[in-house]
Each structure stands twice: as structure tokens, then as C-alpha cells.
Design a protein around this motif. Structure first.
Motif: not given
Length: 549
Positions: A315-317, A385-386, A492-494
């Protein structure tokens, strides 16, 4: 008469529901995901076993999608007739939902509009009714309609008693009354209007049985089906998911895993992923014309689809991808190579861009006064994002007005000088956000590269930024690298996904759960599609914890 009776019932039931929801949130109302909310006090059960869950009213988008799937209603009546949802940053935060007479009045108008439109379209009406009445008082056909319609509307099996509640509508509608043109479909219209206002349609009522521990509820199959469909599709279950619930297949992790994989292949899952990211990253509404916004949306949706569904992997892409999807007009807008065939993927090489942070949609988010705002862009990075909290300005500070004397300066960097003055009360917070925003200043609010402030060739942009304590950067590509390499983006995405899934901001008591989920995400090579399926297949997904009082 019956419409008013059912409307009064809905009013009382919805207000009763409101006493059970929103009572633990702070009610502050903010577009900042870091602000408050959620159950107060320690959870009744360990969040590693089950997350606390309250009754959740469908958001505008969920109600519109549900009415489309239930009735074929394509006019988006909730978006037309109800007040806009509050975004924190998502539209489904049940801790701030309140029922009121104004809401009930709007829902009554919506229900009548939906019912009128249905019976005015014979093809759609007949598909919903499912039988042809022999006359105005055909009880068998009316009961057959209700027996099929109510389980789908309420998202659960119904009893004869549930159906009997609505049967008097037929005799009322078929009365000999020369003042009113009543017939069988008048009864259908009244039934549909009543059901659309019913709390069982408007709220997600999660039924279940007492679990092995006090406060733990094992959800029934139909509640699980609704959890799955509203998470993945923002709508009600389809016939296949209802059948899986009826067969008990959703009671097992393997059964949920199989259905989740199927559901993610549906176009509705793509729409939901696009909505999630647009709300999370703040670009759901940006200040540009429809053609440019449409091009931005196609670009960003293509990247999300590719990273999550079409080529599942890291997912980091989403943040590091070295190419983007554009048409000729958008390529020219950015100054990128034109794609072959008029639309396609082109390289970012030499542009300073990478992934989604290089997109016009993101660069347009959190702008201010028809220009970029280093402060607002820094807040976007810090909060979205953080997943950090940025304190609000003191009450005596008017954040919509520049510091005294700031407008005497011509160039933007000088206008922000007071923010950097360590003797200023502004410096503490602004030192955390402004340096991030200045590192993106070479990109205007339409995502185009620039070398100087708009219309001011004498104001050269240095484009140097810093995440204090983390590192320096210049432009979206280097910023993305810092966020990815230092473990901010995945964690942060989680957190944002869990907030979206449970309908509220996670609490301090759920930090252990979040840590477990982040570790699972990382150990799974950051595969977001697999992460979503694993989340649904987990034992805790089929349970809920009672909210503490």
C-alpha cells in the motif's frame, strides 16, 4: 392518517435512539480527525476481543445507496433533502449524530418523495411489489410484497407480526372515498413511506446474543452482513450476502473471508475506497471547476484502484509511485509527458512528485484565500498522514486574519515571519506545521509547479521544508519518502481505517488493538486488500462490546 401515525412513531423512536448515541462524544464538531469523540471511560470488554459499538444512523451517502439498492431510487434524495453530514473527517461518526424534529420533518419529506416517485414509475414499482394485484384490496399480493420488502429494508428476517403492522394500510387505502383516488398502489406508497422513516432502516441495529464475557455480544449473521456491506459498499447487503447470512456462513472467519473477497470485486467497493480516501485525505471538496476536478478524481481513483485492487501489493506505493494516470489536458496542466492514446500512465521523472501527494487533488486540499496555505498544508500532513493532534488557535486569535503588519510584506515567506518569531505566541504550533507547508510551496493549489509566488516574480520560492525532528525535504516526493520511511503513513492509515470502520475516533483504550493491527499490516507486506479481508475475517468483527455508561 396512517402516514402521520407512522411519522409520529418514527419521531419518538428516533429521538429515543438519540439518547443512546452521541452521549459519550464531545460534540465539538470538527473536520480534524484528531478531535475527541468515542466512548468515555474504560471499555466494558477488552478491545482485543470486541470493539464497543453504538447504534449508527446511515450517512447521506449510505442512505442514498441503500434506497437505490432497495427501490431503484437514483435521485439521491438524502443528498437533496437532508442537511449535509458533519465530517470528522468521515461522515459516519455516530458520537455526534443527534435526532431532532427538524431531522424527522426532513425524513418525512424524503420518504414521501421516494414513495411518490416509486409508484409514478410502473416498471420500477412493479419490480419492487413483485406481484400484480387483482384489485384495490388484494390482501394476498400486498402481504407478498411486504413479506419480501420488509426483510430487505430492515436487513433481517421478519415475522408475521412484523408484516401485520402494515396490513391495515391496505384497507385504509382501498376505502370508498370519492375525495381521494385510492387504490392498491396507494397502500404500497404509504407502506414505502413508513418503512423509509423506520429506525430499523435508518439505523444499523446490531442484534446478537450474550457472549462468554459480560458486555460481549456475539452478532447474528444479519448484523454481520450489514457490517460487511456498509464497510465495503456503503449500502445494504445484496441477495448473495443475505443468502450467506441465512445459511450461517458469515458466522465463521472463512465464510466472511470468502464473501469479503467477492464483495471487493464489485464496482461498489471501488467507489467506497475512493470515498474513504477522499474523506481521510481531505480532497472530497476542492475549489476548482468541474472539468479539472473530474480529471483529478480520475487520476487519484486510478492510483487507489491499482495499488489496492488491481495490482495488490504494498500500500505504500500509494505514496511512492513514480508514475501517474493522466489525460492529455492534465498532462499539459502538470507539465508531464502526454500519454499514448490520449489517456494513461506517465512517468513522474524529474518533476519532484511521487504518489498521491503529487496529485492536484491533494495539493488543492486545505488551501485558503484562493492560494496555498503553508499552515493548512502542514495541518493536513500532521493530522491526516501522521495522525497527530494540532492544537487549535487560542480563543483571542482570529485565524482568518493575518498577523498585524504581515500584509506589509510582499512575499508569502515574509508574511509568515511572525509565525517563526520565537517570542510570538504563534511560534509553538506554527513551527510544527508551517515548515512542512513551505516544503510544498513550489506546487500551487491546482497542482502546477511554480518558481515564485503567484503573480510575483520577485518572490522566488525556495521550496525547502522540514518535519521537525524527522528531517528536511523539498517537494511531494521527498515528503512522501520521509513519511513512509519513518513509519507514519502505514500506522496512520490503519488508525484512519479503524475509525472509518467503527464509526468513531479510536480511544486511548484501543491503542493495544491499533498496535496489533499495525503490526499485522506491516507483517503482511502492507497489502491493504488482504488487510481489509483479514479485518473482516477476525473473530472481533463478529462481535461488539456494549458501550460503557
Amino acid at each position: 392518517m396512517f402516514a402521520r401515525i407512522f411519522g409520529t412513531f418514527a419521531l419518538g423512536a428516533l429521538i429515543a435512539c438519540s439518547a443512546q448515541i452521541g452521549q459519550t462524544g464531545d460534540g465539538s464538531g470538527s473536520d480534524d480527525p484528531s478531535g475527541g469523540g468515542g466512548p468515555a471511560g474504560p471499555p466494558v470488554v477488552d478491545p482485543l476481543l470486541a470493539v464497543e459499538s453504538g447504534m449508527r444512523r446511515l450517512s447521506q451517502a449510505e442512505l442514498d445507496n441503500t434506497l437505490f439498492d432497495l427501490l431503484g431510487e437514483a435521485s439521491a434524495p438524502a443528498s437533496r433533502l437532508l442537511n449535509e453530514d458533519e465530517f470528522r473527517p468521515f461522515d459516519n461518526d455516530y458520537t455526534i449524530q443527534q435526532a431532532s424534529e427538524a431531522l424527522i420533518t426532513s425524513l418525512e419529506a424524503l420518504a414521501e418523495d421516494v414513495a411518490d416517485r416509486l409508484v409514478a414509475e410502473p416498471a420500477r414499482r412493479d419490480a419492487v411489489v413483485g406481484c400484480t394485484p387483482s384489485g384495490a384490496a388484494d390482501e394476498a399480493c400486498f402481504r407478498s410484497f411486504l413479506s419480501d420488502f420488509l426483510p430487505r429494508a430492515f436487513r433481517r428476517p421478519v415475522t408475521s407480526a412484523d408484516v401485520d403492522v402494515y396490513m391495515p394500510l391496505l384497507s385504509f387505502a382501498s376505502e370508498d372515498n370519492s375525495a381521494v383516488q385510492n387504490d392498491f398502489y396507494t397502500a404500497v406508497k404509504l407502506a414505502v413511506a413508513a418503512v423509509v422513516q423506520d429506525p430499523e432502516l435508518l439505523y444499523r441495529v446490531e442484534r446478537g446474543t450474550t457472549g462468554s464475557e459480560e458486555g460481549l455480544v456475539e452478532l447474528d449473521s444479519y448484523a454481520i452482513a450489514s457490517r460487511m456491506s456498509y464497510l465495503l459498499w456503503a449500502s445494504m447487503p445484496d441477495d448473495v450476502l443475505f443468502a450467506a447470512a441465512e445459511a450461517g456462513r458469515l458466522d465463521t472467519p472463512d465464510g466472511r473471508r470468502a464473501e469479503a473477497a467477492r464483495m471487493l470485486e464489485d464496482p461498489k467497493a471501488r467507489d467506497q475506497l475512493h470515498r474513504f480516501h477522499a474523506m481521510w485525505l481531505g480532497y472530497r471538496s476542492i475549489p476548482h471547476g468541474p472539468e479539472l476536478v473530474s480529471a483529478f478524481n480520475r487520476e487519484t481513483s486510478a492510483l487507489i484502484d491499482r495499488v489496492v485492487l488491481d495490482e495488490p501489493g504494498s500500500y505504500l506505493r500509494l505514496f511512492t509511485m513514480d508514475e501517474t494516470f493522466v489525460d492529455v489536458a492534465l498532462a499539459d496542466h502538470y507539465g508531464l509527458p502526454r500519454p499514448d492514446g490520449g489517456e494513461g500512465w506517465v512517468s513522474y521523472a524529474g518533476s519532484g512528485r511521487a504518489g498521491i501527494l503529487g496529485h492536484g487533488a491533494l495539493l488543492a486540499a486545505f488551501s485558503k484565500f484562493e492560494d496555498t496555505s503553508p499552515t493548512q498544508r502542514g495541518i493536513l500532513v500532521r493530522t491526516r498522514l501522521m495522525c497527530e493532534t494540532v492544537p487549535r488557535p487560542p480563543p483571542e486569535v482570529d485565524a482568518d486574519q493575518p498577523p498585524e503588519g504581515a500584509m506589509d510584506a510582499v512575499c508569502k515567506y515574509e508574511r509568515y515571519a511572525e509565525h517563526r518569531d520565537q517570542s510570538s505566541s504563534c511560534a509553538g504550533c506554527h513551527s510544527l506545521v508551517d515548515p512542512i507547508g513551505f516544503g510544498l510551496e513550489n506546487f500551487d493549489m491546482a497542482g502546477r509547479y511554480r518558481e515564485y509566488d503567484d503573480g510575483l516574480p520577485e518572490c522566488t520560492i525556495q521550496g525547502q521544508g522540514e518535519i521537525v525532528g524527522i528531517g528536511e525535504f523539498s517537494g511531494p516526493a521527498e515528503l512522501s519518502g520521509l513519511l513512509v520511511d519513518n513509519g507514519y503513513v502505514d500506522a496512520c492509515a490503519v488508525r484512519q481505517f479503524l475509525s472509518f470502520a467503527i464509526g468513531r475516533e479510536p480511544t486511548e483504550y484501543e491503542e493495544a488493538l491499533l498496535a496489533e493491527m499495525v503490526e499485522s499490516f506491516r507483517s503482511g507486506n502492507h497489502d491493504f486488500k488482504a488487510f481489509i479481508i483479514d479485518f473482516i475475517a477476525s473473530e472481533r468483527f463478529g462481535r461488539r462490546g456494549e458501550e460503557g455508561v
